[in-house]
Scaffold this motif. Sequence first.
Motif, mmCIF file in Angstrom:
data_model
loop_
_atom_site.group_PDB
_atom_site.id
_atom_site.type_symbol
_atom_site.label_atom_id
_atom_site.label_comp_id
_atom_site.label_asym_id
_atom_site.label_seq_id
_atom_site.Cartn_x
_atom_site.Cartn_y
_atom_site.Cartn_z
ATOM 1 N N VAL A 41 0.825 -1.213 0.000
ATOM 2 C CA VAL A 41 0.000 0.000 0.000
ATOM 3 C C VAL A 41 0.856 1.258 0.000
ATOM 4 C CG1 VAL A 41 -1.950 -1.113 1.131
ATOM 5 C CG2 VAL A 41 -0.204 0.016 2.531
ATOM 6 N N LEU A 42 2.158 1.124 0.242
ATOM 7 C CA LEU A 42 3.052 2.277 0.276
ATOM 8 C C LEU A 42 3.941 2.297 -0.961
ATOM 9 C CD1 LEU A 42 4.254 2.305 4.004
ATOM 10 C CD2 LEU A 42 2.418 3.655 2.965
ATOM 11 N N THR A 43 4.177 3.496 -1.488
ATOM 12 C CA THR A 43 5.053 3.693 -2.632
ATOM 13 C C THR A 43 6.203 4.600 -2.230
ATOM 14 O OG1 THR A 43 3.184 3.506 -4.156
ATOM 15 C CG2 THR A 43 5.195 4.502 -5.017
ATOM 16 N N LEU A 46 4.546 7.203 0.024
ATOM 17 C CA LEU A 46 3.207 7.697 -0.315
ATOM 18 C C LEU A 46 2.162 6.641 -0.009
ATOM 19 C CD1 LEU A 46 1.119 9.572 -1.820
ATOM 20 C CD2 LEU A 46 1.843 8.415 -3.931
ATOM 21 N N LEU A 47 1.097 7.067 0.676
ATOM 22 C CA LEU A 47 -0.115 6.267 0.816
ATOM 23 C C LEU A 47 -1.226 7.046 0.126
ATOM 24 C CD1 LEU A 47 -1.524 3.762 2.093
ATOM 25 C CD2 LEU A 47 -2.162 5.258 3.990
ATOM 26 N N LYS A 48 -1.746 6.509 -0.952
ATOM 27 C CA LYS A 48 -2.784 7.199 -1.728
ATOM 28 C C LYS A 48 -4.147 6.718 -1.235
ATOM 29 C CE LYS A 48 -1.819 8.105 -6.006
ATOM 30 N NZ LYS A 48 -1.863 9.593 -6.096
ATOM 31 N N VAL A 49 -4.913 7.634 -0.655
ATOM 32 C CA VAL A 49 -6.218 7.308 -0.093
ATOM 33 C C VAL A 49 -7.303 7.727 -1.083
ATOM 34 C CG1 VAL A 49 -7.813 7.696 1.824
ATOM 35 C CG2 VAL A 49 -5.350 7.542 2.263
ATOM 36 N N GLN A 50 -7.994 6.755 -1.650
ATOM 37 C CA GLN A 50 -9.014 6.999 -2.661
ATOM 38 C C GLN A 50 -10.321 7.454 -2.017
ATOM 39 O OE1 GLN A 50 -8.352 6.598 -5.952
ATOM 40 N NE2 GLN A 50 -6.332 5.657 -5.713
ATOM 41 N N LEU A 90 -6.767 0.923 4.833
ATOM 42 C CA LEU A 90 -5.409 1.180 4.341
ATOM 43 C C LEU A 90 -4.466 1.517 5.489
ATOM 44 C CD1 LEU A 90 -6.026 3.296 1.108
ATOM 45 C CD2 LEU A 90 -4.970 1.039 1.239
ATOM 46 N N TRP A 91 -4.906 2.439 6.349
ATOM 47 C CA TRP A 91 -4.045 2.847 7.457
ATOM 48 C C TRP A 91 -3.859 1.699 8.450
ATOM 49 C CZ3 TRP A 91 -0.628 6.341 7.335
ATOM 50 C CH2 TRP A 91 -0.815 7.525 6.619
ATOM 51 N N GLN A 92 -4.893 0.878 8.615
ATOM 52 C CA GLN A 92 -4.769 -0.247 9.540
ATOM 53 C C GLN A 92 -3.724 -1.238 9.043
ATOM 54 O OE1 GLN A 92 -6.593 -0.269 12.600
ATOM 55 N NE2 GLN A 92 -4.866 -1.674 12.957
ATOM 56 N N GLN A 93 -3.654 -1.400 7.711
ATOM 57 C CA GLN A 93 -2.620 -2.273 7.157
ATOM 58 C C GLN A 93 -1.232 -1.765 7.499
ATOM 59 O OE1 GLN A 93 -3.113 -3.670 2.983
ATOM 60 N NE2 GLN A 93 -5.139 -2.723 3.096
ATOM 61 N N VAL A 94 -1.059 -0.449 7.432
ATOM 62 C CA VAL A 94 0.232 0.153 7.784
ATOM 63 C C VAL A 94 0.549 -0.108 9.249
ATOM 64 C CG1 VAL A 94 1.497 2.331 8.010
ATOM 65 C CG2 VAL A 94 0.048 1.932 6.003
ATOM 66 N N ILE A 112 -7.962 15.928 6.851
ATOM 67 C CA ILE A 112 -8.079 15.716 8.299
ATOM 68 C C ILE A 112 -8.940 14.503 8.643
ATOM 69 C CG2 ILE A 112 -10.174 17.131 8.633
ATOM 70 C CD1 ILE A 112 -8.955 18.185 11.204
ATOM 71 N N GLY A 113 -9.538 13.887 7.628
ATOM 72 C CA GLY A 113 -10.601 12.908 7.846
ATOM 73 C C GLY A 113 -10.324 11.822 8.866
ATOM 74 N N LEU A 114 -9.103 11.292 8.912
ATOM 75 C CA LEU A 114 -8.800 10.193 9.829
ATOM 76 C C LEU A 114 -7.923 10.627 10.999
ATOM 77 C CD1 LEU A 114 -8.343 7.106 7.495
ATOM 78 C CD2 LEU A 114 -10.153 7.543 9.139
ATOM 79 N N ALA A 115 -7.771 11.925 11.200
ATOM 80 C CA ALA A 115 -6.926 12.404 12.295
ATOM 81 C C ALA A 115 -7.478 11.956 13.650
ATOM 82 C CB ALA A 115 -6.801 13.923 12.238
ATOM 83 N N LYS A 116 -8.776 12.125 13.841
ATOM 84 C CA LYS A 116 -9.378 11.716 15.113
ATOM 85 C C LYS A 116 -9.225 10.214 15.325
ATOM 86 C CE LYS A 116 -13.861 11.670 17.509
ATOM 87 N NZ LYS A 116 -15.286 12.077 17.415
ATOM 88 N N TRP A 117 -9.426 9.437 14.290
ATOM 89 C CA TRP A 117 -9.298 7.978 14.350
ATOM 90 C C TRP A 117 -7.874 7.579 14.724
ATOM 91 C CZ3 TRP A 117 -6.697 4.392 11.103
ATOM 92 C CH2 TRP A 117 -7.113 3.050 11.236
#
Length: 310
Positions: free
Chosen positions: A3-5, A13-17, A51-55, A75-80
């Motif tokens: 998932v990382l480039t 890079l992690l590209k979040v679709q 995606l972030w959980q995989q990281v 900012i979408g996943l900052a709180k998470w």
Amino acid sequence: MTVLTKIIEGIYLLKVQYPGGMGATNCYLVEGEQGYTIIDTGSYSKQAKSLWQQVLDKGVAIEKVVLTHVHQDHIGLAKWLQKKGIPIIVSKIGLGEMEKHRDPDFENRMAQLLRVHGIANIPEPLDRSDIYQFEPDVLFNMDERIKIGNDWYEPIWTPGHSYDHFCFYNPEKRFMFAGDHVLQEFSPVIGLWEAEEYNALQYYLQSIDHILQYPTDFALTGHGEPIEHFHDRVLEIKEGHEKRLEQIYQLVKEEAKTALQITYDVYGQLKKNFIASPFMASLTRLIYLEEQGKVRRYGQNGVYTFKAVN
């Protein structure tokens, strides 16, 4: 990790679709002795969390998250991530913008802004999943350097695309995280995403001139491809705005029009789900021309139109 480039040494890079708009947010992981610094998180969605959980599941140590600005797709996943024990770093200006989104009357204010500028059928508000309902761990000022990975960066306040937008610049490496201030394939949308009228395009054009003071050989952006010819790209974007402003001025020379009418004149027929960015771009250009004294605003039946001043 698949998932990382790898972009350059020490930066991944992690590209979040996400559906619509730019289609994906570029999130960066910058390697440091204390772990990786994340630049922006992407939108809140099940796919993004996966995606972030995989990281995280691979044991990648995350030191902190630094946000370029607080638009939903950054900012979408900052709180998470904060709930997983990762500190979130935001500018003091960004916290002020977050508080605007927390206002219970926010959706009504946005609906009113759209309505008075020609959009009668207000779209359903997006599910923001309480993404602004948290307190950042650290706030930074524009005169404070920030450590990203192992290097120190200068935060550069670049309001326009958003009022709280910051780029991060490494003078020794002539390298920049440009966020959404300068993009390679597109001109960043200048909008009133906090449901407040102000001359956002004026701020942006001033910020575009300001960013030219920073010699940059390579820039990583919030969307799309990296920028290798930074100075030339900045001038190209500036020229594009000048052409659009002249186009819009000509469109209201003979007839007063709403921002929505101008949007269709400039961009043609648009799908319902893709009108927000072109509409905002048209509105902020009209406000800019109004502030320049080149167009005048008229109100009738609760709707504004704009016409060139002859």
